[in-house]
Design a protein around this motif. Structure first.
Motif, PDB file in Angstrom:
ATOM      1  N   ASP A 194       0.852  -1.189   0.000  1.00 44.24           N
ATOM      2  CA  ASP A 194       0.000   0.000   0.000  1.00 44.24           C
ATOM      3  C   ASP A 194       0.891   1.243   0.000  1.00 44.24           C
ATOM      4  N   ASN A 195       0.746   2.072  -1.053  1.00 43.32           N
ATOM      5  CA  ASN A 195       1.561   3.293  -1.152  1.00 43.32           C
ATOM      6  C   ASN A 195       0.723   4.534  -0.848  1.00 43.32           C
ATOM      7  N   GLY A 196      -0.386   4.367  -0.152  1.00 43.63           N
ATOM      8  CA  GLY A 196      -1.248   5.497   0.179  1.00 43.63           C
ATOM      9  C   GLY A 196      -2.440   5.631  -0.738  1.00 43.63           C
ATOM     10  N   ASN A 197      -2.465   4.901  -1.863  1.00 43.47           N
ATOM     11  CA  ASN A 197      -3.608   4.909  -2.764  1.00 43.47           C
ATOM     12  C   ASN A 197      -4.617   3.850  -2.344  1.00 43.47           C
ATOM     13  N   PHE A 198      -5.834   3.973  -2.862  1.00 43.88           N
ATOM     14  CA  PHE A 198      -6.867   2.966  -2.633  1.00 43.88           C
ATOM     15  C   PHE A 198      -6.695   1.896  -3.702  1.00 43.88           C
ATOM     16  N   VAL A 199      -6.741   0.629  -3.315  1.00 47.05           N
ATOM     17  CA  VAL A 199      -6.489  -0.466  -4.245  1.00 47.05           C
ATOM     18  C   VAL A 199      -7.792  -1.177  -4.594  1.00 47.05           C
ATOM     19  N   ILE A 200      -8.037  -1.318  -5.897  1.00 47.18           N
ATOM     20  CA  ILE A 200      -9.185  -2.063  -6.421  1.00 47.18           C
ATOM     21  C   ILE A 200      -8.608  -3.263  -7.166  1.00 47.18           C
ATOM     22  N   SER A 201      -9.075  -4.466  -6.829  1.00 45.88           N
ATOM     23  CA  SER A 201      -8.505  -5.644  -7.479  1.00 45.88           C
ATOM     24  C   SER A 201      -9.535  -6.749  -7.599  1.00 45.88           C
ATOM     25  N   GLY A 202      -9.191  -7.742  -8.421  1.00 45.26           N
ATOM     26  CA  GLY A 202     -10.081  -8.868  -8.631  1.00 45.26           C
ATOM     27  C   GLY A 202      -9.667  -9.648  -9.861  1.00 45.26           C
ATOM     28  N   ARG A 203     -10.632 -10.355 -10.426  1.00 44.37           N
ATOM     29  CA  ARG A 203     -10.361 -11.189 -11.596  1.00 44.37           C
ATOM     30  C   ARG A 203     -11.556 -11.144 -12.535  1.00 44.37           C
ATOM     31  N   ILE A 204     -11.288 -11.203 -13.852  1.00 41.86           N
ATOM     32  CA  ILE A 204     -12.340 -11.200 -14.863  1.00 41.86           C
ATOM     33  C   ILE A 204     -12.286 -12.519 -15.622  1.00 41.86           C
ATOM     34  N   VAL A 205     -13.462 -13.188 -15.687  1.00 42.81           N
ATOM     35  CA  VAL A 205     -13.540 -14.498 -16.332  1.00 42.81           C
ATOM     36  C   VAL A 205     -14.794 -14.595 -17.192  1.00 42.81           C
ATOM     37  N   THR A 231      -6.648   0.277 -15.939  1.00 46.16           N
ATOM     38  CA  THR A 231      -5.623  -0.768 -15.919  1.00 46.16           C
ATOM     39  C   THR A 231      -6.096  -1.917 -16.793  1.00 46.16           C
ATOM     40  N   ARG A 232      -5.238  -2.918 -16.976  1.00 45.78           N
ATOM     41  CA  ARG A 232      -5.586  -4.109 -17.765  1.00 45.78           C
ATOM     42  C   ARG A 232      -5.359  -5.359 -16.929  1.00 45.78           C
ATOM     43  N   THR A 233      -6.052  -6.416 -17.311  1.00 45.59           N
ATOM     44  CA  THR A 233      -5.833  -7.688 -16.639  1.00 45.59           C
ATOM     45  C   THR A 233      -4.512  -8.294 -17.083  1.00 45.59           C
ATOM     46  N   ASP A 234      -3.985  -9.197 -16.247  1.00 46.45           N
ATOM     47  CA  ASP A 234      -2.814  -9.964 -16.671  1.00 46.45           C
ATOM     48  C   ASP A 234      -3.295 -11.197 -17.437  1.00 46.45           C
ATOM     49  N   LYS A 235      -2.388 -12.110 -17.788  1.00 43.32           N
ATOM     50  CA  LYS A 235      -2.759 -13.270 -18.623  1.00 43.32           C
ATOM     51  C   LYS A 235      -3.715 -14.221 -17.908  1.00 43.32           C
ATOM     52  N   ASN A 236      -3.789 -14.138 -16.579  1.00 46.38           N
ATOM     53  CA  ASN A 236      -4.703 -14.994 -15.814  1.00 46.38           C
ATOM     54  C   ASN A 236      -6.009 -14.297 -15.438  1.00 46.38           C
ATOM     55  N   GLY A 237      -6.216 -13.078 -15.962  1.00 41.21           N
ATOM     56  CA  GLY A 237      -7.462 -12.351 -15.725  1.00 41.21           C
ATOM     57  C   GLY A 237      -7.479 -11.486 -14.480  1.00 41.21           C
ATOM     58  N   TYR A 238      -6.359 -11.417 -13.750  1.00 44.33           N
ATOM     59  CA  TYR A 238      -6.309 -10.604 -12.529  1.00 44.33           C
ATOM     60  C   TYR A 238      -6.038  -9.137 -12.859  1.00 44.33           C
ATOM     61  N   TYR A 239      -6.636  -8.254 -12.084  1.00 44.29           N
ATOM     62  CA  TYR A 239      -6.377  -6.823 -12.258  1.00 44.29           C
ATOM     63  C   TYR A 239      -6.086  -6.178 -10.913  1.00 44.29           C
ATOM     64  N   HIS A 240      -5.385  -5.066 -10.984  1.00 43.26           N
ATOM     65  CA  HIS A 240      -4.984  -4.297  -9.797  1.00 43.26           C
ATOM     66  C   HIS A 240      -4.971  -2.832 -10.236  1.00 43.26           C
ATOM     67  N   LEU A 241      -5.816  -2.023  -9.646  1.00 43.74           N
ATOM     68  CA  LEU A 241      -5.928  -0.612 -10.015  1.00 43.74           C
ATOM     69  C   LEU A 241      -5.797   0.234  -8.756  1.00 43.74           C
ATOM     70  N   GLU A 242      -4.883   1.202  -8.796  1.00 42.22           N
ATOM     71  CA  GLU A 242      -4.707   2.119  -7.667  1.00 42.22           C
ATOM     72  C   GLU A 242      -5.249   3.481  -8.048  1.00 42.22           C
ATOM     73  N   ILE A 243      -6.041   4.049  -7.138  1.00 44.50           N
ATOM     74  CA  ILE A 243      -6.587   5.394  -7.359  1.00 44.50           C
ATOM     75  C   ILE A 243      -6.325   6.230  -6.114  1.00 44.50           C
ATOM     76  N   PRO A 244      -6.237   7.556  -6.263  1.00 45.62           N
ATOM     77  CA  PRO A 244      -6.033   8.412  -5.080  1.00 45.62           C
ATOM     78  C   PRO A 244      -7.217   8.301  -4.115  1.00 45.62           C
ATOM     79  N   LYS A 245      -6.923   8.173  -2.838  1.00 44.75           N
ATOM     80  CA  LYS A 245      -7.987   8.034  -1.839  1.00 44.75           C
ATOM     81  C   LYS A 245      -8.880   9.271  -1.781  1.00 44.75           C
ATOM     82  N   ASP A 246      -8.328  10.444  -2.106  1.00 45.93           N
ATOM     83  CA  ASP A 246      -9.105  11.684  -1.965  1.00 45.93           C
ATOM     84  C   ASP A 246     -10.200  11.863  -3.014  1.00 45.93           C
ATOM     85  N   ILE A 247     -10.252  11.006  -4.049  1.00 41.05           N
ATOM     86  CA  ILE A 247     -11.332  11.138  -5.045  1.00 41.05           C
ATOM     87  C   ILE A 247     -12.499  10.206  -4.744  1.00 41.05           C
TER      88      ILE A 247
END
Length: 198
Positions: free
Chosen positions: A36-47, A70-86
């Protein structure tokens, strides 16, 4: 915005699955932990909804002034960081598959659910089995559309003309009527185009 051309007839696909997220206890395995670098993390998988194979996709956190992607990786996982203040009480995410044979999905998450790992299932629509020209993108804007280009309102006729000539120069996030209330309480707005120039 991904045209695929075949000879003969024309079919236009504009499907969105509308979902308002409820609590989900689905566990996502095999994802590497992130710091955690201070941003809000959104993650999961798309199938795929049928056989749970990974679907390469683009994930966007949409606001009227900026879209975080962001984009998924080859296994469908994604990780998106956004500023907490928004962050607001509710957030809109768009899950757009790279393959037009799967339907795009939009989901409104409450802040409590946004940070949970999500399993997103995209529906197969069969467009890859059709003959003819398949146009994949937003419909034409009308007088009841709200067009926001780089944070400024634009007339729908000017947008339609420019988009028809230079569609590859625009990044367009089409917001159908079901999600208009997320951006504005005005009842006369039928859809919204959030547009950025590439």
């Amino acid at each position: 915005m991904r045209p695929h051309t075949y000879p003969s007839q024309t079919t236009v696909a504009h499907s969105n699955e509308i979902v308002v997220s409820a609590d989900s206890n689905i566990k996502i395995e095999n994802e590497e932990p992130r710091k955690d670098n201070g941003n809000f993390v959104i993650s999961g998988r798309i199938v795929d909804s049928e056989n749970t194979k990974p679907i390469p996709s683009e994930i966007s956190f949409i606001t009227a002034l900026k879209v975080y992607t962001t984009r998924t990786d080859k296994n469908g996982y994604y990780h998106l960081e956004i500023p907490k203040d928004i962050l607001k009480y509710e957030s809109l995410l768009e899950f757009a598959p790279n393959d037009y044979a799967y339907d795009k999905k939009m989901v409104i998450y409450t802040i409590q659910n946004l940070g949970k790992k999500q399993l997103i299932k995209l529906e197969y629509n069969g467009l890859d089995k059709m003959y003819g020209e398949i146009s994949y993108g937003p419909p034409l804007a009308t007088e009841k559309s709200l067009i926001i280009v780089e944070g400024k309102k634009l007339d729908y006729k000017i947008f339609n003309k420019s988009y028809s000539l230079y569609s590859n120069k625009y990044e367009v996030h089409y917001i159908p009527k079901e999600f208009v209330k997320f951006f504005t309480p005005k009842e006369n707005i039928h859809d919204i185009y959030i547009v950025f120039i590439k």
